[in-house]
Design a protein around this motif. Sequence first.
Motif, PDB file in Angstrom:
ATOM      1  N   ALA A  18      59.207  91.725  54.590  1.00 20.85           N
ATOM      2  CA  ALA A  18      57.754  91.130  54.944  1.00 20.85           C
ATOM      3  C   ALA A  18      57.063  91.926  55.949  1.00 20.85           C
ATOM      4  O   ALA A  18      55.660  92.067  55.818  1.00 20.85           O
ATOM      5  CB  ALA A  18      57.948  89.698  54.840  1.00 20.85           C
ATOM      6  N   LEU A  19      57.743  91.944  57.123  1.00 20.92           N
ATOM      7  CA  LEU A  19      57.007  92.646  58.026  1.00 20.92           C
ATOM      8  C   LEU A  19      56.570  94.203  57.935  1.00 20.92           C
ATOM      9  O   LEU A  19      55.453  94.624  58.274  1.00 20.92           O
ATOM     10  CB  LEU A  19      57.859  92.553  59.223  1.00 20.92           C
ATOM     11  CG  LEU A  19      57.001  92.608  60.805  1.00 20.92           C
ATOM     12  CD1 LEU A  19      56.508  91.509  60.958  1.00 20.92           C
ATOM     13  CD2 LEU A  19      58.185  92.841  61.894  1.00 20.92           C
ATOM     14  N   LEU A  20      57.555  94.962  57.262  1.00 25.62           N
ATOM     15  CA  LEU A  20      57.081  96.140  56.824  1.00 25.62           C
ATOM     16  C   LEU A  20      55.964  96.164  55.770  1.00 25.62           C
ATOM     17  O   LEU A  20      55.197  97.230  55.822  1.00 25.62           O
ATOM     18  CB  LEU A  20      58.281  96.810  56.133  1.00 25.62           C
ATOM     19  CG  LEU A  20      59.360  97.189  57.000  1.00 25.62           C
ATOM     20  CD1 LEU A  20      60.715  97.873  56.298  1.00 25.62           C
ATOM     21  CD2 LEU A  20      59.081  98.005  58.156  1.00 25.62           C
ATOM     22  N   VAL A  21      55.750  95.365  55.137  1.00 27.88           N
ATOM     23  CA  VAL A  21      54.535  95.204  54.007  1.00 27.88           C
ATOM     24  C   VAL A  21      53.194  94.798  54.851  1.00 27.88           C
ATOM     25  O   VAL A  21      52.291  95.281  54.727  1.00 27.88           O
ATOM     26  CB  VAL A  21      54.894  94.367  52.938  1.00 27.88           C
ATOM     27  CG1 VAL A  21      53.427  94.234  52.023  1.00 27.88           C
ATOM     28  CG2 VAL A  21      56.146  94.910  52.216  1.00 27.88           C
ATOM     29  N   ALA A  22      53.517  93.823  55.674  1.00 26.22           N
ATOM     30  CA  ALA A  22      52.404  92.945  56.147  1.00 26.22           C
ATOM     31  C   ALA A  22      51.777  93.874  57.417  1.00 26.22           C
ATOM     32  O   ALA A  22      50.634  93.811  57.834  1.00 26.22           O
ATOM     33  CB  ALA A  22      52.778  91.797  56.726  1.00 26.22           C
ATOM     34  N   MET A  23      52.536  94.612  58.108  1.00 32.80           N
ATOM     35  CA  MET A  23      52.105  95.192  59.337  1.00 32.80           C
ATOM     36  C   MET A  23      51.072  96.199  59.267  1.00 32.80           C
ATOM     37  O   MET A  23      50.091  96.143  60.035  1.00 32.80           O
ATOM     38  CB  MET A  23      53.131  96.017  60.165  1.00 32.80           C
ATOM     39  CG  MET A  23      53.043  96.329  61.319  1.00 32.80           C
ATOM     40  SD  MET A  23      54.403  96.987  62.437  1.00 32.80           S
ATOM     41  CE  MET A  23      55.204  97.905  61.388  1.00 32.80           C
ATOM     42  N   PRO A  24      51.074  97.281  58.462  1.00 30.40           N
ATOM     43  CA  PRO A  24      50.016  98.100  58.215  1.00 30.40           C
ATOM     44  C   PRO A  24      48.641  97.341  57.755  1.00 30.40           C
ATOM     45  O   PRO A  24      47.442  97.802  57.848  1.00 30.40           O
ATOM     46  CB  PRO A  24      50.470  99.006  57.310  1.00 30.40           C
ATOM     47  CG  PRO A  24      51.698  98.464  56.581  1.00 30.40           C
ATOM     48  CD  PRO A  24      52.218  97.620  57.437  1.00 30.40           C
ATOM     49  N   VAL A  25      48.846  96.503  56.660  1.00 26.94           N
ATOM     50  CA  VAL A  25      47.809  95.754  56.194  1.00 26.94           C
ATOM     51  C   VAL A  25      47.029  94.901  57.257  1.00 26.94           C
ATOM     52  O   VAL A  25      45.983  95.079  57.423  1.00 26.94           O
ATOM     53  CB  VAL A  25      48.242  94.640  55.181  1.00 26.94           C
ATOM     54  CG1 VAL A  25      47.060  93.935  54.578  1.00 26.94           C
ATOM     55  CG2 VAL A  25      48.766  95.649  53.793  1.00 26.94           C
TER      56      VAL A  25
END
Length: 322
Positions: free
Chosen positions: A84-91
């Motif tokens: 989830a962090l890998l997906v949410a961080m750039p967004v």
Amino acid sequence: MAQSPTGRRQAGWADPLFRVGTGAVAVLVIAVVLGILAVLVNDSMLSVRKFGLSFWRTRTWDPVAGDFGALPFIWGTLYSSVLALLVAMPVALGIAIFLSELCPRWLRQPLAFLTELLAAIPSIVYGLWGIFVLAPAVRTLQVHTPDALRRTPFFSGPPLGVGMLAAALILAVMVIPFTATVAREILKAVPVSQREAAYALGATRWEAIRLAVHYGRIGILGAVMLGFGRALGETMAVTMVIGNNPQVALSLFAPQHTMAAVIANEFTEAADALYLNALVEIGLVLFLITVIINGLSRFLIWRMVRVRPTRVVAPVKVPLAA
């Protein structure tokens, strides 16, 4: 109100009373945290004495036989939170940069309000959205995944829709508003002089934004870790879409389990003391991990926003040309 010999007014009893009252509130917060920790430790001692450290290394979870191992739940919690962090961080970082640097003034406040509104939506609503929208989409994605990829450990498993990928995506949506809001405040705290100095040296807008992000990197890291702590403790939404199967698997499509989900699902079914103590011990580890991560993130944010000492540079004398 009495005056001192120097002419200053003496506060009397008001200041000491205010100091004691605020100090008592601060001590109460610490006492509540320590009380929760003490209850968790006390109510998990039966499991700790019987299983010891093997409780965290074994994969068996059999309440009927009285054999408990928490590795699948620890793995599921960390795996889903990291994904989830890998997906949410750039967004989230993109939202923060746009709101603080690029967004038009008339759109900034409504967009910031909508971003913060995502954090106010109850997790059960996210769970319903995950069941009726996200899970069918993940199942469709899995059905259309090439066979060559489905034979790899990361994409194997039956096309159920519920599983690790659905849980990670719904966690990412729930983490984005927390991370984006804190990161936006960090970028707003970057001194304007940093950007002005970059423009004065001929930097483009992109280079000035990169400088601002670099200046606030410690605080942004704290925002990311704050979102990570939020993802670790999420319960209802993850429980509804992760599949609740205690296994350790790399597959994004495999149903798995988390620490918060197993406590929510099985706490009311714990029929004996050992079963109940095992669930409480899982809660103890989840509590410690969450406190450590949130405390570290707060420390990083504090390092960013604290007042930095200003260094005075002596003027340099330049000899005049003859």
